[in-house]
Design an enzyme around this catalytic site. Structure first.
Site, PDB file in Angstrom:
ATOM      1  N   ARG A  21       0.963  -0.990  -0.030  1.00  0.00           N
ATOM      2  CA  ARG A  21       0.010   0.019   0.045  1.00  0.00           C
ATOM      3  C   ARG A  21       0.970   1.281   0.061  1.00  0.00           C
ATOM      4  NH1 ARG A  21      -3.164  -3.357   3.679  1.00  0.00           N
ATOM      5  NH2 ARG A  21      -2.178  -2.037   5.676  1.00  0.00           N
ATOM      6  N   CYS A  42      -5.988 -17.965  15.006  1.00  0.00           N
ATOM      7  CA  CYS A  42      -7.018 -17.739  16.194  1.00  0.00           C
ATOM      8  C   CYS A  42      -8.396 -18.452  16.135  1.00  0.00           C
ATOM      9  CB  CYS A  42      -7.296 -16.218  16.658  1.00  0.00           C
ATOM     10  SG  CYS A  42      -5.416 -15.438  16.647  1.00  0.00           S
TER      11      CYS A  42
HETATM   12  P1  FAD Z   1       2.375 -16.980  12.680  1.00  0.00           P
HETATM   13  O1  FAD Z   1       1.243 -16.354  12.498  1.00  0.00           O
HETATM   14  O2  FAD Z   1       2.490 -18.262  13.275  1.00  0.00           O
HETATM   15  O3  FAD Z   1       3.241 -17.394  11.169  1.00  0.00           O
HETATM   16  C1  FAD Z   1       4.252 -17.689  11.121  1.00  0.00           C
HETATM   17  C2  FAD Z   1       4.548 -18.515   9.839  1.00  0.00           C
HETATM   18  O4  FAD Z   1       5.647 -18.714   9.544  1.00  0.00           O
HETATM   19  C3  FAD Z   1       3.770 -20.175   9.822  1.00  0.00           C
HETATM   20  O5  FAD Z   1       2.829 -19.935   8.938  1.00  0.00           O
HETATM   21  C4  FAD Z   1       5.100 -20.663   9.505  1.00  0.00           C
HETATM   22  O6  FAD Z   1       4.642 -21.958   8.363  1.00  0.00           O
HETATM   23  C5  FAD Z   1       5.800 -19.836   8.588  1.00  0.00           C
HETATM   24  N1  FAD Z   1       7.346 -20.172   8.696  1.00  0.00           N
HETATM   25  C6  FAD Z   1       8.139 -20.533   9.577  1.00  0.00           C
HETATM   26  N2  FAD Z   1       9.385 -21.053   9.285  1.00  0.00           N
HETATM   27  C7  FAD Z   1       9.491 -20.868   8.049  1.00  0.00           C
HETATM   28  C8  FAD Z   1      10.415 -20.983   7.039  1.00  0.00           C
HETATM   29  N3  FAD Z   1      11.658 -21.210   7.332  1.00  0.00           N
HETATM   30  N4  FAD Z   1       9.917 -20.943   5.926  1.00  0.00           N
HETATM   31  C9  FAD Z   1       8.897 -20.599   5.527  1.00  0.00           C
HETATM   32  N5  FAD Z   1       7.841 -20.165   6.351  1.00  0.00           N
HETATM   33  C10 FAD Z   1       7.960 -20.535   7.527  1.00  0.00           C
HETATM   34  N6  FAD Z   1      -3.305 -14.691  19.649  1.00  0.00           N
HETATM   35  C11 FAD Z   1      -4.188 -13.778  20.001  1.00  0.00           C
HETATM   36  O7  FAD Z   1      -3.778 -12.579  20.389  1.00  0.00           O
HETATM   37  N7  FAD Z   1      -5.457 -14.137  20.293  1.00  0.00           N
HETATM   38  C12 FAD Z   1      -6.032 -15.251  20.141  1.00  0.00           C
HETATM   39  O8  FAD Z   1      -7.061 -15.796  20.328  1.00  0.00           O
HETATM   40  C13 FAD Z   1      -5.054 -16.442  19.405  1.00  0.00           C
HETATM   41  N8  FAD Z   1      -5.579 -17.574  19.472  1.00  0.00           N
HETATM   42  C14 FAD Z   1      -4.762 -18.505  18.811  1.00  0.00           C
HETATM   43  C15 FAD Z   1      -5.250 -19.763  18.789  1.00  0.00           C
HETATM   44  C16 FAD Z   1      -4.345 -20.561  18.031  1.00  0.00           C
HETATM   45  C17 FAD Z   1      -4.876 -22.001  17.827  1.00  0.00           C
HETATM   46  C18 FAD Z   1      -3.079 -20.295  17.730  1.00  0.00           C
HETATM   47  C19 FAD Z   1      -2.045 -21.429  17.139  1.00  0.00           C
HETATM   48  C20 FAD Z   1      -2.537 -19.251  17.996  1.00  0.00           C
HETATM   49  C21 FAD Z   1      -3.406 -18.080  18.475  1.00  0.00           C
HETATM   50  N9  FAD Z   1      -2.884 -16.996  18.883  1.00  0.00           N
HETATM   51  C22 FAD Z   1      -3.602 -16.102  19.297  1.00  0.00           C
HETATM   52  C23 FAD Z   1      -1.402 -16.547  18.700  1.00  0.00           C
HETATM   53  C24 FAD Z   1      -1.224 -15.774  17.387  1.00  0.00           C
HETATM   54  O9  FAD Z   1      -2.060 -16.612  16.291  1.00  0.00           O
HETATM   55  C25 FAD Z   1       0.311 -15.690  16.965  1.00  0.00           C
HETATM   56  O10 FAD Z   1       0.595 -14.797  18.032  1.00  0.00           O
HETATM   57  C26 FAD Z   1       0.277 -14.935  15.713  1.00  0.00           C
HETATM   58  O11 FAD Z   1      -0.069 -15.599  14.794  1.00  0.00           O
HETATM   59  C27 FAD Z   1       1.876 -14.837  15.462  1.00  0.00           C
HETATM   60  O12 FAD Z   1       2.161 -14.192  14.202  1.00  0.00           O
HETATM   61  P2  FAD Z   1       3.219 -14.567  13.636  1.00  0.00           P
HETATM   62  O13 FAD Z   1       3.525 -13.972  12.301  1.00  0.00           O
HETATM   63  O14 FAD Z   1       4.522 -14.149  14.306  1.00  0.00           O
HETATM   64  O15 FAD Z   1       3.443 -16.061  13.395  1.00  0.00           O
END
Ligand code: FAD
Length: 824
Positions: A21, A42
């Protein structure tokens, strides 16, 4: 500029979308290991539980949709294996084909998230031990459930664990939840977690707290036997591990990027790693904590998404700082919600940060409007400045609103004094004119201003041994459970009975939630007593001491309060009554204690033994009071359960002669009262106590003498021939309940009118209603004949149902009573 983003969910996709954007020219490539991008992690538990019906609802975007809308090059099924910082290239493996290739970057953004913890325990690799992090994990768990799994063990009572417990129960599974700590939801403090634990138990989740999984064994047929450290073994169709997460930092570590003290990627205020061409965000990084200072792991969706945006701004040449996080989080557990923001007490203690704390237990909106649900709030604040350090809110409705206001206040650096003045939206459906957030500000400010000296449940019994513990609730509340060793002087009697209290010792006063004890403490303090008030009242006390005290008084409280449904079954039932097949119902919602038991008492009286009564009560205390009331009155509690913000019970009427419980059998079942005053407030207190005692199955006699007789006078008396003196006397005294005035603050009748208005608004019964209840429920109203004679009052001037009696009758009643109360 070519930007490579590793990880295509919360932080990664936020960064990619905002960057586009801001910069239409940038080449943006998102590399995501899993087959899905930008999915709703989530929402995963709710798809398993069947609340989110379509799998496609979890998949918010596809590479094609992102190409079309944002011109992003999103490659799912592409795992980044290594980073070569010198050549600014990453090594990528295409997971389906196994093809490995290199991709160059100008700027690299690491958003790899976190990995579920897998404790190294015997049998941990059993194929029926599952985790929940992404869509394939979800599919695996859902497949088990869809295939007819009947039972599951959840390891870990954090947010995901409790959400899964709810979802699996919704699918009809038997659920055991194991949590190493003695509480669920570690981000909140244990006493705040207690209502949730009760709620989960009430919904059939078996909690194993304070113990951990020791090993997993194959139980045949794909089933697992989980062995716990406390010796329990549980067999289930599968095990779900939700024992926490750790930052996924393998790529960063191998590339030589600096890590922080908690093992997350270290970033600066612009979210740059130790390599200025590499940024990082989300669960994988450490963030400054705005309350605690230092860097922390805060694996939540909100910070991850906002960090993604900050990185995009910085990449697009708009220098933007990441200001840190306070860990605001919330979870739904069946019908309840619980959340926290800032620091909890455990952490403040560990970090040796000085704090004070207050608890309140208000309704989520005005009590007079139907459906007010209970709420528990704990706020931690700095002792010197009042700056808010942490907040926890637990309840049914309106939890998110209070938590968000408190979280916002915290981030704005507000103090508890500021909370007193916050102007918040109010209509009776939504809150109170003094919102719970204002209330918590009032209480905390009172503490800091020195108007309220608190004592805390954890000071019992060691630190309270030097004084007197004073319960200012009603006798019936005291009877249902109290702080061991406490004496009971109900608030309305306190001023006249203050002489019974020692002036040389501290008085540790308490009530149910802290309001009556605050009034008591102010009254006593101004009489020269050294008083401290129990923070959060008995509600917080019993949450704190759940199961830990072995005193019979507290056990009685625990039996009533901790697991009411279970204790009702466990206690010796009254002799069974043949079922008549007739079922009646009574709605006691919207009434304040002891209103529900009074209404229930009235409703059950006309029924025959063996009839059943369905009761609905909005006061959650009924989960405790209901079983106790049934036991005390010889009725059978068929079932009792919390259903959202209401409690529903079915009660089978017992034999006419109520049998006393072992706890109360030795005590006289009679209560005598002398009502000497005709002040409105004292008359109210007298009838509230009388009705409460009657509702507990006691025989109650109220002996009205001197001015107390005026309460019993009809407003319109029949024409009677009286002497001049008697007529004058009669004219000067109030004629019945409508003419009674408050003992204090009458202000030419304005205070009395205000009191009546407030009582009506708060659903508190009027004096006439209380008197009618007393009469109908069989409270004996006795007019003192000697006083009648002196004051020239005749039988015909008194309301119906009043008996006449002299001192002999009174002494007889009084000597058979457990106590005689003097209301004067
Ligand atoms: P993620 O969203 O986990 O994304 C990371 C991505 O990186 C993954 O898809 C993974 O496959 C990819 N990846 C990792 N290593 C590599 C690599 N080497 N090459 C390519 N891809 C890679 N938080 C809240 O605040 N409220 C909620 O209600 C809540 N509920 C949740 C329920 C569940 C079941 C889960 C699992 C989590 C929940 N969370 C919640 C936590 C929230 O989802 C995470 O804090 C958030 O998604 C983190 O974002 P992120 O981008 O750091 O990681």
């Amino acid at each position: 500029m070519k930007v490579l983003i590793v990880g295509g969910v919360a932080a990664g996709m936020s960064a990619a979308a905002r960057l586009r954007r801001l910069d239409e020219q940038a080449q943006i490539v998102v590399l995501e290991r899993s087959p899905y991008v930008s999915f709703a992690n989530c929402g995963l538990p709710y798809y398993i539980g069947g609340i989110i019906r379509e799998r496609s609802q979890l998949l918010l975007q596809t590479p094609a949709s992102l190409k079309a809308s944002l011109d992003l090059d999103v490659r799912t099924g592409h795992e980044v294996l290594a980073i070569d910082r010198k050549t600014r290239r990453v090594e990528v493996r295409e997971t389906t084909s196994g093809r490995v290739y290199h991709e160059s970057y100008d700027k690299l953004v690491l958003c790899p998230g976190a990995l579920p913890l897998r404790p190294t325990l015997p049998g941990i690799d059993h194929p029926s031990i599952l985790v929940l992090r992404n869509v394939p994990d979800t599919d695996a768990i859902k497949a088990k459930v869809d295939a007819g799994a009947k039972s599951a063990v959840i390891i870990g009572g954090g947010y995901i664990g409790v959400e899964m417990a709810e979802s699996l129960k919704a699918r009809g599974l038997e659920v055991d939840l194991v949590e190493m700590l003695p509480q669920v939801l570690p981000p909140i403090d244990p006493e705040m977690a207690w209502p949730l634990e009760e709620h989960m138990r009430a919904h059939g989740v078996r909690l194993h707290l304070g113990t951990a999984a020791a090993a997993f064994r194959d139980a045949g047929g794909g089933r697992v036997r989980t062995e716990l450290h406390n010796g329990t073994t549980i067999e289930s169709d599968f095990v779900m591990l939700s024992a926490g997460v750790r930052p996924d930092v393998e790529l960063a570590r191998a590339a030589g990027l600096e890590l922080g003290p908690h093992g997350g990627i270290r970033v600066d205020e612009y979210l740059r790693t130790s390599d200025p061409d590499i940024y990082a965000a989300g669960d994988a990084v450490e963030t400054p904590h705005r309350i605690l200072g230092g860097s922390w792991l805060i694996p939540l969706a909100g910070p991850a998404n906002r960090q993604g945006r900050v990185i995009a701004d910085n990449l697009a040449g708009r220098p933007t700082k990441w200001i840190g996080a306070i860990g605001t989080s919330i979870v739904k557990v069946f019908d309840m919600a619980a959340g926290s923001a800032g620091a909890n007490e455990k952490t403040l203690k560990r970090q040796k940060i000085p704090y004070r704390k207050v608890y309140i237990h208000p309704g989520h909106h005005a009590g007079y409007y139907p459906g007010a649900a209970p709420m528990h709030i704990k706020v931690l604040f700095a002792p010197e400045t009042g700056k808010i350090l942490g907040a926890q809110v637990v309840g049914f409705e309106g939890v998110d609103k209070r938590l968000d206001v408190l979280a916002t206040a915290m981030q704005a650096g507000l103090t508890v004094f500021d909370l007193e003045h916050l102007e918040l939206a109010y209509a009776p459906q939504f809150g109170s004119a003094k919102d719970p957030v204002n209330m918590v500000g009032f209480v905390a400010s009172n503490v800091l201003r020195g108007d309220l000296d608190l004592w805390y449940p954890e000071e019992f019994p060691e630190k309270t041994g030097d004084g007197v513990i004073l319960d200012v609730r009603s006798p019936s509340e005291y009877e249902l459970g109290h702080v061991p060793g406490a004496i009971n002087i109900p608030l309305p009697e306190l001023r006249s009975r203050a002489v019974e209290l020692p002036r040389t010792k501290p008085i540790y006063v308490y009530c149910k939630v802290g309001f009556r004890s605050y009034l008591a403490s102010r009254a006593l303090r101004q009489r020269g007593f050294h008083v401290r008030t129990l923070a959060g009242g008995f509600d917080t006390f019993r949450a704190w001491h759940r199961g830990s005290l072995d005193d019979s008084e507290m056990r009685r409280a625990e039996e009533h309060y901790v697991e009411p449904a279970l204790s009702a079954k466990a206690s010796a039932p009254p002799p069974p009554q043949a079922l008549t097949g007739r079922v009646f119902s009574v709605d006691c919602s919207g009434l304040q204690c002891p209103g529900p038991v009074l209404k229930l008492n009235a409703a059950i009286q006309p029924l025959a033994p063996g009839d059943e009564l369905d009761v609905t009560v909005s006061d959650p205390g009924f989960l405790a009071d209901g079983p106790a009331w049934c036991r005390a009155n010889g009725h059978e509690l068929v079932e009792i359960r919390a259903e959202g913000p209401v409690v529903r019970a079915r009660i089978r009427k017992g034999a006419p002669k109520a049998s006393a419980t072992s706890a109360t059998a030795a005590l006289p079942r009679k209560q005598a009262m002398v009502v000497f005053s005709d002040d409105l407030d004292k008359a109210l207190a007298a009838f509230v106590i009388a009705n409460g005692a009657r509702a507990m199955g006691m025989e109650v006699t109220m002996f009205f003498t001197f001015w107390g007789l005026n309460i019993l006078r009809k407003s319109q008396s029949p024409p009677l021939k009286k002497g001049a003196l008697d007529r004058m006397f009669g004219l000067m005294m109030p004629r019945g309940v409508d003419e009674l005035k408050l003992s204090k603050m009458n202000m030419l009748g304005l205070g009395t009118a205000m009191m009546k208005h407030v009582m009506a608004k708060k659903n508190v019964h009027s004096l006439s209603q209380l008197m009618e209840q007393a009469r109908v429920s069989g409270v004996k109203l006795v007019a003192c004949t000697m006083s009648m004679d002196v004051m020239g009052i005749r039988r015909e001037e008194l309301i119906d149902g009043v008996e006449l009696g002299g001192v002999g009758m009174f002494i007889g009643e009084s000597s058979e009573s457990r106590a005689t109360l003097f209301i004067g």
